[in-house]
Design a protein around this motif. Structure first.
Motif, short mmCIF file in Angstrom:
data_model
loop_
_atom_site.label_atom_id
_atom_site.label_comp_id
_atom_site.label_asym_id
_atom_site.label_seq_id
_atom_site.Cartn_x
_atom_site.Cartn_y
_atom_site.Cartn_z
N ARG A 1 15.78 -15.83 -12.24
CA ARG A 1 16.80 -15.66 -11.21
C ARG A 1 18.20 -15.79 -11.83
O ARG A 1 19.11 -16.35 -11.23
CB ARG A 1 16.62 -16.66 -10.06
N SER A 2 18.34 -15.25 -13.03
CA SER A 2 19.61 -15.35 -13.73
C SER A 2 20.71 -14.60 -12.97
O SER A 2 20.50 -13.50 -12.47
CB SER A 2 19.49 -14.77 -15.14
N ASN A 3 21.88 -15.23 -12.88
CA ASN A 3 23.05 -14.56 -12.30
C ASN A 3 24.10 -14.27 -13.37
O ASN A 3 25.25 -13.98 -13.05
CB ASN A 3 23.64 -15.38 -11.15
N TYR A 4 23.71 -14.36 -14.63
CA TYR A 4 24.57 -13.95 -15.73
C TYR A 4 24.32 -12.47 -16.02
O TYR A 4 23.18 -12.06 -16.23
CB TYR A 4 24.28 -14.75 -16.99
N THR A 5 25.38 -11.68 -16.02
CA THR A 5 25.27 -10.29 -16.44
C THR A 5 26.17 -10.09 -17.64
O THR A 5 27.19 -10.78 -17.80
CB THR A 5 25.69 -9.32 -15.32
N LYS A 6 25.81 -9.14 -18.48
CA LYS A 6 26.60 -8.89 -19.69
C LYS A 6 28.02 -8.47 -19.33
O LYS A 6 28.99 -8.97 -19.92
CB LYS A 6 25.93 -7.80 -20.53
N LEU B 1 31.27 -10.88 -20.23
CA LEU B 1 32.31 -10.37 -21.12
C LEU B 1 33.66 -10.31 -20.41
O LEU B 1 34.71 -10.58 -21.03
CB LEU B 1 31.92 -8.99 -21.65
N ASN B 2 33.65 -9.96 -19.13
CA ASN B 2 34.89 -9.95 -18.36
C ASN B 2 35.49 -11.36 -18.30
O ASN B 2 36.69 -11.55 -18.51
CB ASN B 2 34.61 -9.44 -16.94
N ASN B 3 34.66 -12.36 -18.07
CA ASN B 3 35.14 -13.74 -18.02
C ASN B 3 35.72 -14.18 -19.36
O ASN B 3 36.74 -14.88 -19.41
CB ASN B 3 34.01 -14.67 -17.59
N VAL B 4 35.06 -13.80 -20.43
CA VAL B 4 35.56 -14.13 -21.77
C VAL B 4 36.92 -13.47 -22.01
O VAL B 4 37.86 -14.10 -22.52
CB VAL B 4 34.54 -13.71 -22.85
N ALA B 5 37.04 -12.19 -21.64
CA ALA B 5 38.31 -11.48 -21.83
C ALA B 5 39.42 -12.10 -20.98
O ALA B 5 40.56 -12.25 -21.44
CB ALA B 5 38.13 -10.00 -21.46
N LEU B 6 39.09 -12.48 -19.76
CA LEU B 6 40.08 -13.10 -18.89
C LEU B 6 40.54 -14.45 -19.44
O LEU B 6 41.74 -14.76 -19.45
CB LEU B 6 39.50 -13.29 -17.49
N SER C 1 30.32 -20.03 -16.28
CA SER C 1 31.30 -19.13 -16.88
C SER C 1 32.40 -18.74 -15.89
O SER C 1 33.48 -18.32 -16.30
CB SER C 1 30.62 -17.88 -17.44
N THR C 2 32.13 -18.89 -14.59
CA THR C 2 33.13 -18.59 -13.57
C THR C 2 34.37 -19.46 -13.74
O THR C 2 35.48 -19.05 -13.41
CB THR C 2 32.54 -18.78 -12.17
N ALA C 3 34.17 -20.67 -14.24
CA ALA C 3 35.31 -21.59 -14.42
C ALA C 3 36.34 -21.03 -15.39
O ALA C 3 37.52 -21.38 -15.32
CB ALA C 3 34.80 -22.94 -14.91
N PHE C 4 35.90 -20.16 -16.32
CA PHE C 4 36.82 -19.59 -17.30
C PHE C 4 37.56 -18.37 -16.76
O PHE C 4 38.40 -17.80 -17.46
CB PHE C 4 36.04 -19.16 -18.56
N THR D 1 33.84 -3.92 -9.97
CA THR D 1 34.14 -3.55 -11.34
C THR D 1 34.22 -4.81 -12.18
O THR D 1 34.57 -5.88 -11.68
CB THR D 1 35.46 -2.77 -11.44
N ALA D 2 33.91 -4.66 -13.48
CA ALA D 2 34.08 -5.76 -14.42
C ALA D 2 35.20 -5.45 -15.41
O ALA D 2 35.27 -6.07 -16.47
CB ALA D 2 32.77 -6.03 -15.16
N ASN D 3 36.06 -4.53 -15.04
CA ASN D 3 37.20 -4.19 -15.88
C ASN D 3 38.25 -5.30 -15.77
O ASN D 3 38.77 -5.56 -14.68
CB ASN D 3 37.80 -2.86 -15.42
N PRO D 4 38.59 -5.98 -16.88
CA PRO D 4 39.53 -7.11 -16.77
C PRO D 4 40.92 -6.71 -16.31
O PRO D 4 41.59 -7.48 -15.62
CB PRO D 4 39.55 -7.70 -18.19
#
Length: 307
Positions: free
Chosen positions: A39-44, A48-53, A130-133, A242-245
């Protein structure tokens, strides 16, 4: 985080240094646990969007905080008192800072200028560590730092304030998860994962609730508390899809400016900056031809309501 160091002995550096491995360990544990349970809610894309942000936020903050720190240092020169640095004065500072964080966070949902950057943190349609980032590079310009000026004016040294701010922010990382359910008696006093899931939800009864940083008592005191009952649906009312930062960061500031530039009375146009995100102008009686509907399907002039 919110402040840079005023000295080489800034104790908040140690807080952040110690917290970083804990962040990474929690993300790894959460991702592994959810994957095992299928039941993972992590998507690539979103990870990656969170890391870029997060990366873009940190880079911009390095430059913006030069100005922010200069303002806090100048205010401290005109302080009312000189508060000593002891464990008990830190407890007082921690409570005061947490109360000001509540006020700043609530304003970030009710003033569109502030929401224009804070919306980034709420735009993910999942809840995980990862949402915290997920922060906007505009936060230093649209953010919460002015709300902490009374602390330096009272006489708390800027590095002491910085320590309280960073302890608060480190704590908040750990409430961004679905794996931790309710925590019994702690739910009465502390902001918990359950309380914060409500804050990130777009269910109608959860919108604009649970602004707490560390202590949930502020929400209970000022009437913004809501208990988690119905399963939260995360994200903003009108999802980005969208996951576009770049779109994640700039979609709301662009919409706010576009609304403010539309023809009309100057007072109404400026109100798009300080009114709540869901505010819309009254329709002009002379506007017989509204033109084609906006692409998002919303009534013209309407901004997505804060979540």
């Amino acid at each position: 985080m919110l402040f840079a160091s005023f000295s080489d002995t800034d104790p908040s550096k140690l807080v952040l240094l110690m917290a970083t491995p804990a962040y990474l360990a929690c993300i790894g544990w959460e991702a592994w646990t959810l994957a095992r349970a299928r039941r993972s809610n992590y998507t690539k894309a979103e990870t990656l969007n969170n890391v870029a942000l997060a990366a873009s936020f940190q880079v911009v903050e390095l430059f913006a905080l030069v100005v922010v720190l200069g303002i806090h240092a100048r205010v401290y020169e005109h302080r009312l008192f000189t508060v000593p640095r002891t464990w008990w004065t830190f407890l007082i500072l921690w409570v005061l800072q947490d109360g000001l964080y509540y006020a700043a966070h609530r304003a970030s949902h009710r003033v569109r200028w502030l929401w224009a950057s804070h919306v980034v943190h709420h735009s993910q349609e999942a809840m995980n560590f990862s949402t915290a980032f997920r922060q906007s590079l505009l936060s230093p310009f649209f953010g919460m730092w002015p709300f902490y000026l009374p602390l330096t004016w009272l006489g708390f040294a800027p590095t002491f304030v910085l320590l309280a701010v960073n302890v608060n922010l480190v704590y908040q990382f750990f409430v961004h998860t679905e794996l931790v359910r309710k925590l019994g008696v702690l739910e009465r006093v502390l902001n918990t994962p359950s309380h914060h899931r409500v804050h990130h939800a777009r269910n109608s009864q959860y919108i604009d609730k649970n602004y707490a940083g560390t202590l949930i008592v502020w929400d209970k005191l000022f009437g913004t508390f809501e208990e988690e009952r119905e399963r939260p649906q995360y994200g903003i009312v009108h999802p980005l899809r969208t996951a576009n930062p770049l779109i994640t960061i700039f979609h709301e500031p662009v919409a706010m400016i576009r609304d403010a530039l539309r023809p009309g009375r100057l007072a109404d146009r400026l109100k798009h900056l300080w009114a709540p995100p869901g505010w819309e102008r009254a329709t002009s009686p002379k506007a017989h031809d509204p033109g084609p509907p906006p692409r998002d399907g919303l009534p013209r002039g309407r901004a997505p309501k804060a979540v």
